[in-house]
Design a protein around this motif. Structure first.
Motif, short mmCIF file in Angstrom:
data_model
loop_
_atom_site.label_atom_id
_atom_site.label_comp_id
_atom_site.label_asym_id
_atom_site.label_seq_id
_atom_site.Cartn_x
_atom_site.Cartn_y
_atom_site.Cartn_z
N PHE A 320 -96.47 -25.69 0.89
CA PHE A 320 -96.15 -26.34 2.16
C PHE A 320 -94.90 -25.69 2.76
CE2 PHE A 320 -95.08 -29.99 4.97
CZ PHE A 320 -96.33 -30.25 5.49
N PHE A 321 -94.77 -24.40 2.52
CA PHE A 321 -93.63 -23.66 3.07
C PHE A 321 -94.12 -22.44 3.81
CE2 PHE A 321 -94.22 -22.01 -1.25
CZ PHE A 321 -94.21 -20.63 -1.05
N GLU A 322 -93.25 -21.88 4.64
CA GLU A 322 -93.59 -20.73 5.47
C GLU A 322 -92.43 -19.74 5.43
OE1 GLU A 322 -95.42 -22.20 9.25
OE2 GLU A 322 -95.17 -24.20 8.37
N TYR A 323 -92.64 -18.56 6.00
CA TYR A 323 -91.61 -17.52 6.04
C TYR A 323 -91.18 -17.31 7.48
CZ TYR A 323 -93.06 -16.47 1.26
OH TYR A 323 -93.36 -16.56 -0.08
N ASP A 324 -89.87 -17.46 7.74
CA ASP A 324 -89.38 -17.32 9.11
C ASP A 324 -89.29 -15.85 9.52
OD1 ASP A 324 -87.00 -16.28 8.05
OD2 ASP A 324 -85.82 -18.08 8.45
N ALA A 325 -88.75 -15.61 10.72
CA ALA A 325 -88.70 -14.25 11.26
C ALA A 325 -87.88 -13.30 10.39
CB ALA A 325 -88.14 -14.28 12.68
N ASN A 326 -86.99 -13.85 9.59
CA ASN A 326 -86.18 -13.04 8.69
C ASN A 326 -86.75 -12.97 7.27
OD1 ASN A 326 -84.13 -12.52 10.69
ND2 ASN A 326 -83.42 -14.63 10.39
N GLY A 327 -87.94 -13.52 7.10
CA GLY A 327 -88.57 -13.50 5.78
C GLY A 327 -88.05 -14.56 4.84
N LYS A 328 -87.28 -15.51 5.35
CA LYS A 328 -86.71 -16.57 4.51
C LYS A 328 -87.72 -17.71 4.35
CE LYS A 328 -82.53 -14.70 4.24
NZ LYS A 328 -81.97 -14.20 2.96
N VAL A 329 -87.68 -18.32 3.18
CA VAL A 329 -88.57 -19.45 2.90
C VAL A 329 -88.03 -20.69 3.62
CG1 VAL A 329 -89.46 -21.00 1.11
CG2 VAL A 329 -89.29 -18.53 0.68
N VAL A 330 -88.87 -21.30 4.45
CA VAL A 330 -88.50 -22.52 5.18
C VAL A 330 -89.68 -23.49 5.11
CG1 VAL A 330 -86.89 -21.39 6.77
CG2 VAL A 330 -89.32 -21.54 7.36
N HIS A 331 -89.40 -24.74 5.39
CA HIS A 331 -90.47 -25.73 5.40
C HIS A 331 -90.18 -26.84 6.39
CE1 HIS A 331 -87.60 -27.56 2.51
NE2 HIS A 331 -88.05 -28.70 3.00
N TYR A 332 -91.23 -27.35 6.97
CA TYR A 332 -91.15 -28.61 7.70
C TYR A 332 -91.18 -29.72 6.66
CZ TYR A 332 -92.92 -32.72 10.18
OH TYR A 332 -93.10 -33.99 10.67
N SER A 333 -90.21 -30.61 6.72
CA SER A 333 -90.13 -31.66 5.71
C SER A 333 -91.08 -32.80 6.03
CB SER A 333 -88.70 -32.21 5.60
OG SER A 333 -88.69 -33.32 4.72
N PRO A 334 -92.02 -33.10 5.14
CA PRO A 334 -92.88 -34.26 5.34
C PRO A 334 -92.17 -35.57 5.03
CG PRO A 334 -93.44 -33.22 3.27
CD PRO A 334 -92.37 -32.36 3.91
N TYR A 335 -90.87 -35.47 4.71
CA TYR A 335 -90.09 -36.65 4.37
C TYR A 335 -89.15 -37.08 5.49
CZ TYR A 335 -92.02 -35.42 -0.10
OH TYR A 335 -92.91 -35.11 -1.10
N ASN A 336 -88.56 -36.11 6.20
CA ASN A 336 -87.65 -36.49 7.29
C ASN A 336 -87.95 -35.78 8.61
OD1 ASN A 336 -86.58 -33.89 7.07
ND2 ASN A 336 -84.79 -34.54 5.89
N GLY A 337 -88.95 -34.93 8.64
CA GLY A 337 -89.37 -34.30 9.88
C GLY A 337 -88.52 -33.12 10.33
N GLU A 338 -87.57 -32.68 9.51
CA GLU A 338 -86.72 -31.56 9.89
C GLU A 338 -87.27 -30.25 9.32
OE1 GLU A 338 -82.68 -32.28 8.74
OE2 GLU A 338 -82.70 -34.36 9.45
N VAL A 339 -86.85 -29.15 9.92
CA VAL A 339 -87.18 -27.82 9.40
C VAL A 339 -85.99 -27.36 8.57
CG1 VAL A 339 -87.75 -25.44 9.96
CG2 VAL A 339 -88.69 -27.31 11.34
N LEU A 340 -86.23 -27.09 7.30
CA LEU A 340 -85.15 -26.85 6.35
C LEU A 340 -85.48 -25.64 5.48
CD1 LEU A 340 -84.74 -30.59 5.34
CD2 LEU A 340 -83.08 -29.25 6.64
N PRO A 341 -84.44 -25.03 4.90
CA PRO A 341 -84.69 -23.90 4.00
C PRO A 341 -85.24 -24.36 2.66
CG PRO A 341 -82.35 -24.40 4.08
CD PRO A 341 -83.00 -25.28 5.10
N GLY A 342 -85.95 -23.45 1.99
CA GLY A 342 -86.37 -23.72 0.62
C GLY A 342 -87.85 -24.06 0.50
#
Length: 761
Positions: A320-342
């Motif tokens: 449930f994670f994606e890679y941003d434009a810089n290749g960093k691991v990010v995810h939309y949190s299904p717990y608080n609705g924020e986009v966060l690293p990891g």
């Protein structure tokens, strides 16, 4: 005579050719993603759909026979396809989220799911993990799909037609589409879900074609519209073409839980490759993972069953994670609705998967499991609780606090060598073990009673209380094990050790079974050990009595010793499959699946009792484990659409088969041990992530030679009924001498028995 000889020689030649062809197959060729799809709510033969996906992929694709919102998205007996759906559904009972459907058609423009549906046949359907193809008879179109982790490519082969169309249905409960003809593109979002999402949840999609559109339409509900853009409850887009006979139109599609820009980034997973190149890469990816375990010396159906189960074991939990434009691991949190690293993973129910699926990942995929553990730490930081059933966020289903097992087992087996935040995870375990959560399936329902009385009472309006008590006690054991490994204060360690013995509070010395107990300390009455539900979860006392994974010797002692314990195990198989369904008011499918299995009270189709055949090893009668494990493999699993004997929940029932076919099983996650069974194949080779290999050799193995006569480990005679994870991870050679007669001398001494807490010094 000459003709007979020639015919005989021709037959032999064909058989040899078939044998050579079969042996030359790669692992993915044995997988049948249709296993388990011949199911319905009243009878589960798996309750699966054909997941066209990469291992642990963020997005799956499936052909859709069911109506919009139907958890049974694809059923083998159906005649028509309504579309091809991007799905995140882990189970029909949990249903789906973030889904949308695509459907090509010809002729009159029909866009509602019933009108656009087409007859199809399994005879014109090709189903592989990495590739799907089907002929849509009503539209004379062949549709093919091949996926990456977050994107997919469609290949539509159209007939000659002035009116060829592709419908993108964003489904109901809030959707948006926009057609951009100059870019041959459709973008939009779907919000359709079945719970467990924040208010801002959306799945953003992008779909790009390789041909200009002749005409475009949008729709809202059943109303066809001329505009390029629509935001409505149930919206969709239609793009139309003039097609030549045999013309191929390619569509690339991707989605993101973060936004349109991220969906465009995810689309780049396809790169510049054509359809066949993506398909080949997908095939290679599956062969890489499936090929980590090589089996030899079995029937074709056994190979098919094994690799189909292995395929299911490699689907969940979902990335449930994606890679941003810089290749960093990010995810939309299904717990608080924020986009966060990891990292973030989801779509798994620990009540099911703590038993075998996660131990399988610890054995074969410790690096992936360390990412999963990081994702769990993120879940706790973002939502305040560890999920017990995540899809994608917290869901209120099942019982127990089995995140403790998943966290502890991962760290105890491999965590010291992995870099993740075990301190935060331990804090999360302590928090979950001592608090009732925002949902009854999060934290511990009845925790105040449990911590004070040592059990959750039957008469305080907390359902399935005995099941909760037994699972909490095991979960406390795993916390105890982790606390020791982390050098926590002795008082804290001793507290969880003491609580892990709480299972004894529900043992009824009269019936020698587990039984609900009232707040005043008296057992509930009347007691029917065949009654499903009530004090137990999707089972009865005959199923849950064995849920003392960590102290089987302690349970045996309560029953009067090892002989009495083994006799009680025997009863599970010898009793008739009678049941009392009065708690539910109807016969739930789990009951029916036990009834028709013809294995007494053994209900392999549901998870609570799946470890039970291995328990004879704790009583000095390992040959009975060998018999019943092989019986279960042979009778309860096939590579056919009805090939499971109950719910195939997120890989758990499949992982049971994978472990059992290898010859051992993790009865008690949170310890270092696997309990021995009987290998299914003449040779199995495991390639571990560290480069070491485990060779499991049983050259005399056969349908009749199911019993272990002798075993050597790395060339030395081995009498124990268990194997060490640590020792296996260093590479190992196991040589089984198999026979058709039980060896009643091997593994009978107490020093050969697997771990039990009561024997801990």
């Amino acid at each position: 005579m000459t003709n007979y000889i020639n015919l005989k020689n021709l037959t032999l030649s064909l058989l040899l050719l078939l044998t050579c062809t079969t042996s030359a197959q790669e692992p993915v060729d044995y997988v049948n993603p249709l296993v388990g799809t011949d199911s319905k709510p009243s009878m589960s033969n798996g309750n699966t759909y054909p997941a066209i996906a990469m291992p642990w992929g963020m997005n799956f694709w499936t052909p859709q026979t069911g109506k919009m919102g139907d958890g049974w998205a694809y059923t083998y007996a159906a005649d028509k396809l309504r579309g091809f759906k991007q799905t995140h559904q882990p189970s029909p009972w949990m249903n789906d989220y973030g889904q949308f459907a695509i459907m090509p058609l010809t002729g009159k423009l029909r866009f509602t799911e019933d009108d656009r549906a087409s007859w199809y046949s399994h005879k014109s359907e090709i189903v592989k993990p990495h590739y799907y193809s089907v002929y849509l008879a009503d539209h004379d179109i062949t549709t093919e799909i091949t996926p990456t982790e977050r994107a997919a490519m469609f290949r539509f082969t159209f007939p000659e037609n002035e009116n060829s169309h592709v419908v993108l249905d964003a489904l109901d409960k809030g959707s948006y589409v926009k057609i951009i003809p100059s870019e041959r593109k459709i973008i939009g979002y779907t919000t359709k879900n079945s719970g467990g999402v924040p208010e801002n949840f959306k799945n953003y999609f992008v779909m790009v074609f390789d041909k200009d559109f002749e005409t475009t339409k949008t729709f809202s509900g059943e109303q066809l519209l001329d505009g390029l853009e629509i935001e409505t409850d149930h919206g969709g887009a239609i793009v139309s073409f003039k097609s030549r006979r045999g013309e191929v139109i390619i569509a690339k599609v991707a989605s993101s839980f973060i936004g349109y820009d991220q969906a465009e980034l995810n689309l780049k997973e396809l790169g510049t490759d054509d359809f066949d190149a993506i398909k080949q890469k997908g095939r290679a990816a599956w062969n890489k993972e499936l090929g980590r375990i090589k089996v030899e010396g079995g029937s074709v159906d056994q190979f098919r069953t094994f690799y189909s189960c292995l395929y299911r074991s490699l689907l969940f939990p979902r990335k449930f994670f994606e890679y941003d434009a810089n290749g960093k691991v990010v995810h939309y949190s299904p717990y608080n609705g924020e986009v966060l690293p990891g990292y973030m993973f989801t779509d798994t129910g620990f009540w099911d998967t703590f038993r075998a699926l996660f131990p399988f990942l610890n054995l074969m995929y410790p690096e992936l499991n360390s990412q999963i553990q990081e994702g769990l730490a993120n879940a706790y930081k973002e939502g305040g609780w560890l999920p017990e059933w995540g899809s994608p966020g917290l869901r209120n289903v099942m019982v127990g606090n089995n995140s403790a097992s998943v966290v502890a087992d991962a760290y105890l087996k491999n965590g010291i060598d992995q870099n993740y935040d075990i301190a935060t995870l331990y804090e999360a375990l302590i928090h979950g073990a001592n608090n009732a959560g925002p949902l009854t399936a999060v934290g511990r329902a009845g925790v105040d009673y449990y911590n004070k009385l040592g059990y959750v009472p039957y008469d305080v309006d907390i359902n399935e209380n005995a099941a909760r008590t037994l699972e909490y006690a095991y979960d406390d054991f795993t916390i105890y094990q982790l606390a020791k490994a982390l050098n926590k204060p002795k008082k804290e360690i001793n507290l969880y050790k003491k609580r892990s013995l709480n299972y004894k509070n529900l043992f009824d010395p009269e019936t020698k079974l587990m039984r609900g107990k009232n707040k005043n300390g008296e057992f509930m009455a009347p007691f029917n050990p065949f009654k499903w539900g009530d004090a137990f979860t999707e089972g009865n006392s005959w199923h849950y009595t064995w849920s003392v994974f960590h102290d089987i010797q302690g349970l045996a002692n309560l029953m009067g010793g090892n002989e009495a314990f083994a006799a009680k195990l025997d009863e599970v198989f010898s009793l008739p499959p009678v049941f009392d369904e009065s708690y539910y008011g109807f016969v739930i499918h789990e009951i029916r699946e036990m009834q028709v299995a013809n294995m007494g009270q053994y209900a392999h189709g549901n998870q609570p009792i799946q470890h039970m055949p291995y328990l004879y090893n704790f009583a000095g009668q390992p040959w009975k484990t060998q018999y019943w494990v092989r019986e279960t493999m042979d009778r309860m699993y096939t590579p056919a659409p009805d090939g499971y004997c109950g719910d195939e929940d997120n890989g758990q029932t499949s992982a049971w088969y994978v472990f059992s076919a290898m010859g051992f099983y993790p009865v008690c996650p949170g310890t270092d041990q696997y309990v021995l069974g009987t290998p299914l194949f003449q040779k199995t080779t495991l390639v571990l992530e560290n480069g070491k290999e485990i060779s499991i050799n049983a050259p005399k193995n056969s349908a009749s030679n199911k019993y272990v006569n002798t075993l050597t480990l790395n060339g030395k005679t081995y009498s124990k009924n268990w194997l060490s994870h640590k020792e296996l991870m260093q590479g190992a050679v196991l040589d089984f001498e198999m026979t058709d007669t039980p060896n009643k001398a091997r593994g009978t001494k107490s020093e050969d028995f697997p771990f039990s807490l009561s024997n801990e010094k």
